[in-house]
Design an enzyme around this catalytic site. Sequence first.
Site, short mmCIF file in Angstrom:
data_model
loop_
_atom_site.label_atom_id
_atom_site.label_comp_id
_atom_site.label_asym_id
_atom_site.label_seq_id
_atom_site.Cartn_x
_atom_site.Cartn_y
_atom_site.Cartn_z
N GLY A 30 -15.22 -5.65 3.56
CA GLY A 30 -14.00 -5.36 4.33
C GLY A 30 -14.14 -3.99 5.01
O GLY A 30 -13.88 -3.83 6.21
N HIS A 31 -14.56 -2.99 4.22
CA HIS A 31 -14.78 -1.65 4.80
C HIS A 31 -15.88 -1.71 5.86
O HIS A 31 -15.77 -1.10 6.92
CB HIS A 31 -15.23 -0.66 3.72
CG HIS A 31 -14.24 -0.45 2.62
ND1 HIS A 31 -14.42 -0.96 1.35
CD2 HIS A 31 -13.06 0.22 2.58
CE1 HIS A 31 -13.40 -0.61 0.59
NE2 HIS A 31 -12.55 0.10 1.31
N GLY A 141 -7.49 -2.42 7.80
CA GLY A 141 -7.57 -3.85 7.51
C GLY A 141 -6.17 -4.47 7.45
O GLY A 141 -5.22 -3.82 7.01
N ASP A 144 -3.90 -4.87 3.95
CA ASP A 144 -2.77 -4.00 3.62
C ASP A 144 -1.83 -4.01 4.82
O ASP A 144 -1.72 -3.03 5.56
CB ASP A 144 -3.27 -2.60 3.29
CG ASP A 144 -4.12 -2.59 2.03
OD1 ASP A 144 -3.63 -3.02 0.98
OD2 ASP A 144 -5.30 -2.20 2.11
O1 PAF Z 1 -6.20 1.59 2.47
C1 PAF Z 1 -6.66 2.58 1.87
O2 PAF Z 1 -7.80 2.58 1.40
C2 PAF Z 1 -5.79 3.81 1.70
O3 PAF Z 1 -4.47 3.49 1.50
C3 PAF Z 1 -5.95 4.83 2.86
C4 PAF Z 1 -5.45 4.25 4.17
C5 PAF Z 1 -7.40 5.25 3.00
C6 PAF Z 1 -5.11 6.08 2.57
O4 PAF Z 1 -5.53 6.70 1.40
#
Ligand code: PAF
Length: 298
Positions: A30-31, A141, A144
């Site tokens: 996903g990242h 993404g 969330d």
């Molecule tokens: O989605 C995330 O990993 C976190 O909520 C974020 C946006 C990096 C903020 O800490």
Amino acid sequence: MKIVTTFEEARRGRGGLVGLVPTMGFFHEGHLSLMEAARDRCDTVLVSLFVNPLQFGPTEDLARYPRDPERDAALAAEAGVDVLFVPSLEEMYPHPPLTRVDVATLAAPLEGASRPGHFAGVATVVTKLFAGLRPDVAFFGRKDAQQLAIVRHMAADLSFPVEVVGRPIVRDVDGLALSSRNVYLSAAERVAALAISRSLLAAARAAEDGETDGSTLETMVRDGLSAEQGLVPDYARLVSAADVRPLDRLGEDAFLAVAARAGTTRLIDNVHLFVTDGRVEADPGIRLARPSLLGKGD
Ligand code: PAF
């Protein structure tokens, strides 16, 4: 790839369109898909890696949140990231912060209802990242989805010249939405967790086939979750994608959102439903062809 620890270093020597992917690390596909989207679109790709204590409640998993900075750095380098920004707690919060950014009404329902203060913590750290790193485009993404709506509103309300881009959920081969927290699941919990994506995707198909009644769609999802003994459902709601307002009827871009517990792990997932001229198109996410890097539990 440069690894830097201060805002000042992260701003140095970059050029053209700057893309930011904010993360808390422990990277999965996903990242990597966000990094890839940033790489395709931007001249400089910046990834921040910071496990933000402000968004964890006192009983949540801050101490045990999965971390693997070396593996993360190798994956980011492989994904073509230019700068990996890994601030210390002192760099991010030199003083205990008195200022919080609270996107009030958007933060109240769904996740906000069971995680008080969570979204103020998210909005505050993302505000600091936008102010300190000054990206042109930021990638988040859709997994969330409430966070995405909140970040969009925050950026508009505070006049950040940042384009906020939402990207599809990435799902493992079996349909489970990728999350760093999936590593907490036992093999049995993981099997139970599959009812989440299964019921969401079935309801999305019904919406594409013309079902627009919010409570019918929500009931379909709830029934799918309740049929699975290993899951404790929290909510299944149809809400507006723009402002997380509950919808009785699907007449605008929306998402069907779910939260449920498998064992001690709280999982969230959703399916976005885009509405154009009365026609609904669901975004089921991207399904991996091979099991995720994160593995399948024990
Ligand atoms: O989605 C995330 O990993 C976190 O909520 C974020 C946006 C990096 C903020 O800490």
